[in-house]
Design an enzyme around this catalytic site. Sequence first.
Site, PDB file in Angstrom:
ATOM      1  N   CYS A  45      -8.679   8.090  -2.032  1.00 34.01           N
ATOM      2  CA  CYS A  45      -8.638   9.519  -1.722  1.00 34.01           C
ATOM      3  C   CYS A  45      -7.370   9.853  -0.950  1.00 34.01           C
ATOM      4  O   CYS A  45      -7.416  10.478   0.110  1.00 34.01           O
ATOM      5  CB  CYS A  45      -9.892   9.938  -0.948  1.00 34.01           C
ATOM      6  SG  CYS A  45     -10.147  11.722  -0.932  1.00 34.01           S
ATOM      7  N   ALA A  47      -3.187  11.344  -1.585  1.00 35.65           N
ATOM      8  CA  ALA A  47      -2.685  12.629  -2.078  1.00 35.65           C
ATOM      9  C   ALA A  47      -3.047  12.860  -3.545  1.00 35.65           C
ATOM     10  O   ALA A  47      -3.546  13.925  -3.912  1.00 35.65           O
ATOM     11  CB  ALA A  47      -1.174  12.710  -1.884  1.00 35.65           C
ATOM     12  N   SER A  78      -9.825   8.611   4.345  1.00 30.63           N
ATOM     13  CA  SER A  78     -10.249   8.825   2.956  1.00 30.63           C
ATOM     14  C   SER A  78     -11.671   9.382   2.906  1.00 30.63           C
ATOM     15  O   SER A  78     -11.965  10.304   2.133  1.00 30.63           O
ATOM     16  CB  SER A  78     -10.154   7.518   2.160  1.00 30.63           C
ATOM     17  OG  SER A  78     -10.915   6.502   2.785  1.00 30.63           O
ATOM     18  N   GLN A 110      -2.627  -2.337  -4.035  1.00 35.18           N
ATOM     19  CA  GLN A 110      -4.075  -2.539  -3.933  1.00 35.18           C
ATOM     20  C   GLN A 110      -4.753  -2.633  -5.297  1.00 35.18           C
ATOM     21  O   GLN A 110      -5.936  -2.957  -5.390  1.00 35.18           O
ATOM     22  CB  GLN A 110      -4.710  -1.397  -3.132  1.00 35.18           C
ATOM     23  CG  GLN A 110      -4.267  -1.309  -1.691  1.00 35.18           C
ATOM     24  CD  GLN A 110      -4.870  -0.116  -0.963  1.00 35.18           C
ATOM     25  OE1 GLN A 110      -5.874   0.444  -1.398  1.00 35.18           O
ATOM     26  NE2 GLN A 110      -4.260   0.282   0.143  1.00 35.18           N
ATOM     27  N   HIS A 132      -0.446   5.456 -12.743  1.00 38.83           N
ATOM     28  CA  HIS A 132       0.803   4.687 -12.826  1.00 38.83           C
ATOM     29  C   HIS A 132       0.433   3.337 -13.401  1.00 38.83           C
ATOM     30  O   HIS A 132      -0.550   2.723 -12.981  1.00 38.83           O
ATOM     31  CB  HIS A 132       1.437   4.533 -11.444  1.00 38.83           C
ATOM     32  CG  HIS A 132       2.743   3.790 -11.440  1.00 38.83           C
ATOM     33  ND1 HIS A 132       3.732   3.996 -12.378  1.00 38.83           N
ATOM     34  CD2 HIS A 132       3.219   2.821 -10.607  1.00 38.83           C
ATOM     35  CE1 HIS A 132       4.766   3.206 -12.119  1.00 38.83           C
ATOM     36  NE2 HIS A 132       4.470   2.482 -11.064  1.00 38.83           N
TER      37      HIS A 132
END
Length: 491
Positions: A45, A47, A78, A110, A132
Amino acid sequence: MANYFNTLNLRQQLAQLGKCRFMGRDEFADGASYLQGKKVVIVGCGAQGLNQGLNMRDSGLDISYALRKEAIAEKRASWRKATENGFKVGTYEELIPQADLVVNLTPDKQHSDVVRTVQPLMKDGAALGYSHGFNIVEVGEQIRKDITVVMVAPKCPGTEVREEYKRGFGVPTLIAVHPENDPKGEGMAIAKAWAAATGGHRAGVLESSFVAEVKSDLMGEQTILCGMLQAGSLLCFDKLVEEGTDPAYAEKLIQFGWETITEALKQGGITLMMDRLSNPAKLRAYALSEQLKEIMAPLFQKHMDDIISGEFSSGMMADWANDDKKLLTWREETGKTAFETAPQYEGKIGEQEYFDKGVLMIAMVKAGVELAFETMVDSGIIEESAYYESLHELPLIANTIARKRLYEMNVVISDTAEYGNYLFSYACVPLLKPFMAELQPGDLGKAIPEGAVDNAQLRDVNEAIRSHAIEQVGKKLRGYMTDMKRIAVAG
């Protein structure tokens, strides 16, 4: 795990690098309906995670957030962001097994841990989404064959994704389906619905590949988007102070100069940016940009080569394993530079003054944008992808510098972008020092006097600027973004 791109043969590599198709608006006639009634669980959580989730919920989708147990127990940022915005929040074990689409929007470093944790919990036939493709392409993450893997990559920071959606618009977006993971042939339908739910279809969507997105994204952020702005800021500030300019004025000219000149770039490409100069200044900026391109071309090519080969990624992942030692050292050193520690200037600098006294900065922008674009295209990346990863995102990154200098830029961008930025800027600064020593009065900090120009020379320079391939493709793509919000020009 092996770098996925390096497991492909040359024909496959070229095919994936060159995958890029501008999608028609009619292809999104069904909006987000393919995901309506299905459970979408977002992991992370930050941007992108929060703002994509807000848009998707407003588009009628069922959105919840899966967070680590400790993040919930300790009520971390978050958890607070998700709950304060009225989302359902639960642990991986509580939410993932029911999810039809799991969207991984955690930081790159991560991804492996997250994906290895959620995969065993995902139901048969579910879908996994990324914004991504680094984990798939560079890490080579292996995903269960029953899972569909898709990508929706907005070409803007998360805050911009939300603001444009609230205006009834969106941001340009790349979508892709991983060819190794589309067992039911529904990957494109999922990706299109997700993109529509974020509003991306209103600004233009490129059907791309995980490979093309990753390789072009890494190249853009390392060179023109972040590395060139950082190197240019440090070099220009030191040059101004060396020549007797008040450090506070020099700092402001650079900090807000990038944002001001790239606003013209966003609205009308390199052509409009150069048209903001007087004729003598335009000729000089063009000459400087050509010199810069000749000097920097090998550096841009090295970065592209290292990205294509996987050398960049392997080096960065080694630094991850070493607790980010290089990254944190470079970050600390950047914070101690004269530009970052200079006092603030309380006076006002007029908009045109940024152009008139920033001829070198304009030359750096032109050279960097064109070099990044040309180097990507020469490597097999299609022009539309290269445009989005060079010129399009530059005003957004310049805006972060206007907020809190290089510190803010490096906080806002990903750790992957920050690491690549330092690699480039640490090589570029010494490379350009001899060039900086040969600058003429009026190149930086002083306006070039008005004077007579050769008509034929001006005609040829104008033609060279306007006929560059990035200007041709940019004009077409900007046509889809005519409703985009004007980034406020700082004063």
